[in-house]
Design an enzyme around this catalytic site. Structure first.
Site, PDB file in Angstrom:
ATOM      1  N   LYS A 151       1.074  -1.406  -0.149  1.00  0.00           N
ATOM      2  CA  LYS A 151      -0.033  -0.082  -0.205  1.00  0.00           C
ATOM      3  C   LYS A 151       0.982   1.261  -0.039  1.00  0.00           C
ATOM      4  O   LYS A 151       2.048   1.360   0.721  1.00  0.00           O
ATOM      5  CB  LYS A 151      -1.019   0.102   1.227  1.00  0.00           C
ATOM      6  CG  LYS A 151      -1.882  -1.157   1.376  1.00  0.00           C
ATOM      7  CD  LYS A 151      -3.082  -0.966   0.514  1.00  0.00           C
ATOM      8  CE  LYS A 151      -4.325  -2.060   0.925  1.00  0.00           C
ATOM      9  NZ  LYS A 151      -5.346  -1.604  -0.140  1.00  0.00           N
ATOM     10  N   LYS A 259     -13.011  -7.585  -6.853  1.00  0.00           N
ATOM     11  CA  LYS A 259     -13.452  -7.980  -5.248  1.00  0.00           C
ATOM     12  C   LYS A 259     -14.852  -8.137  -5.270  1.00  0.00           C
ATOM     13  O   LYS A 259     -15.748  -7.158  -5.281  1.00  0.00           O
ATOM     14  CB  LYS A 259     -13.166  -6.641  -4.381  1.00  0.00           C
ATOM     15  CG  LYS A 259     -11.483  -6.412  -4.376  1.00  0.00           C
ATOM     16  CD  LYS A 259     -11.260  -5.061  -3.216  1.00  0.00           C
ATOM     17  CE  LYS A 259      -9.720  -4.872  -3.036  1.00  0.00           C
ATOM     18  NZ  LYS A 259      -9.298  -4.177  -4.142  1.00  0.00           N
TER      19      LYS A 259
END
Length: 347
Positions: A151, A259
């Site tokens: 990230k 997702k």
């Protein structure tokens, strides 16, 4: 005639999950049981990410109660009646698949659920201070991971570059694949420069470099970026087939990230896959911080797709109070032990 009930569980992170939207210490999931008149049942998980999931609003639990009270009506047409609740839609789709299966929580028959094959995944590195991130990176590498997803966008960008330089000084691109996820953290006027700065570290791809909804800017970025761009949040809330097609044709990304909890389940994700493949856009699937019930469903589904890219399914070990399951990791491979038992999320 069907019956349904639910229970809520607050999942607790072993280590705080740092994202560009802040730090998560806990997150909620609702487990929904759908039963038939013969006593058979299936379980689905409604998992949300606070601040990101469309379902994340004060009406969600009220909606779950309504779905459980009127499960026959919703089950008959769930992809339309729950269009504005993608995580709940996925939970009901999951529960119905489980209910119709021959063995509890085995939704798709394959070598994976037979225990004869595995899914290669990436290792997820949360945002944090550089020393903390480096420790986590070393742990993953020592565990056998050959691909890490980092990230970026929450700490000082120069520090993030320094961290990547440390990694690349030790591991070449042949040794380690690096993916980065900005979660839309870069401003439009700085994104191209930041991607150029990142490119010297031979990055596999960057997910959602700028905020979703900036179609023209994202298209330009995909055209000029020195790093392949993957759309992630950009896909959320896009439900109509033609609108999905228009989005992909307009932006033409190199990758899309699926997702199911954020997109509305398997049927919705299958539409994205069909469109992406028609446009020669590659894809992989990622869990969205589901407990093992949802993670299991996504893993079983994606295995059937014969996708050769590493999948983002390494979140099963991030919670202290996850649901005990047959899923387990060995190095960078996710396995399913058909002889292991599931814990009951309703106990």
């Amino acid at each position: 005639m069907l019956k349904a009930s639910f229970v809520k569980r607050e999942l607790i992170f072993k280590e705080a999950g740092g994202t560009s939207r802040g730090v998560l210490h806990t997150k909620p999931s609702w487990f929904i049981k759908v039963s038939d008149a013969y006593g058979n049942f299936g379980i689905g998980e409604c998992s949300i990410i606070p601040g990101l999931s469309i379902d994340d609003n004060s009406n969600l639990e009220r909606k779950i109660k309504d779905v459980c009270l009127n499960i026959d009506d919703y089950a008959a047409n769930l992809h339309e009646t729950l269009i504005n609740y993608p995580a709940l839609r996925f939970a009901i789709e999951m529960a119905l698949l489980d209910l119709s299966g021959k063995k509890h929580l085995q939704l798709f028959n394959s070598k994976f659920v037979d225990g004869n094959d595995s899914i290669i995944i990436n290792g997820l590195i949360w945002m944090g201070e550089p020393d903390e991130m480096l420790r986590r990176i070393n742990e993953k590498l020592q565990s056998g991971f050959k691909c890490l997803k980092l990230k970026v966008g929450a700490i000082d960008f120069d520090k993030e570059l320094q961290l990547l330089e440390l990694i690349r000084n030790k591991y070449t691109a042949d040794d380690l694949e690096i993916r980065v996820d900005a979660n839309g953290a870069f401003a439009v006027d700085e994104a191209e420069r930041k991607l150029h700065d990142l490119s010297r570290f031979k990055i596999h791809s960057i997910e959602q470099p700028i905020k979703a909804g900036q179609i023209n800017d994202m298209r330009k970025l995909c055209e000029v970026s020195s790093i392949p761009v993957a759309l992630d949040e950009e896909l959320i809330g896009i439900n109509e087939y033609e609108t999905k097609k228009e989005l992909l044709e307009s932006i033409r990304p190199q990758y899309i990230i699926l997702k199911p909890s954020l997109l509305g389940g398997f049927k919705a994700s299958d539409e994205w896959i069909q469109l992406a493949e028609e446009l020669n856009i590659e894809w992989w699937a990622t869990s969205a911080l589901e407990a093992n019930v949802g993670l299991n469903a996504i893993a079983q589904w994606v295995y059937t797709k014969n996708n050769t890219l590493r999948q983002g399914l390494g979140t099963g070990q991030v919670f202290t109070n996850n649901i005990d399951s047959p899923l387990y990791l060995s190095g960078e491979k996710l396995f399913y032990d058909p002889h292991a038992n599931w814990a009951n999320p309703f106990q």
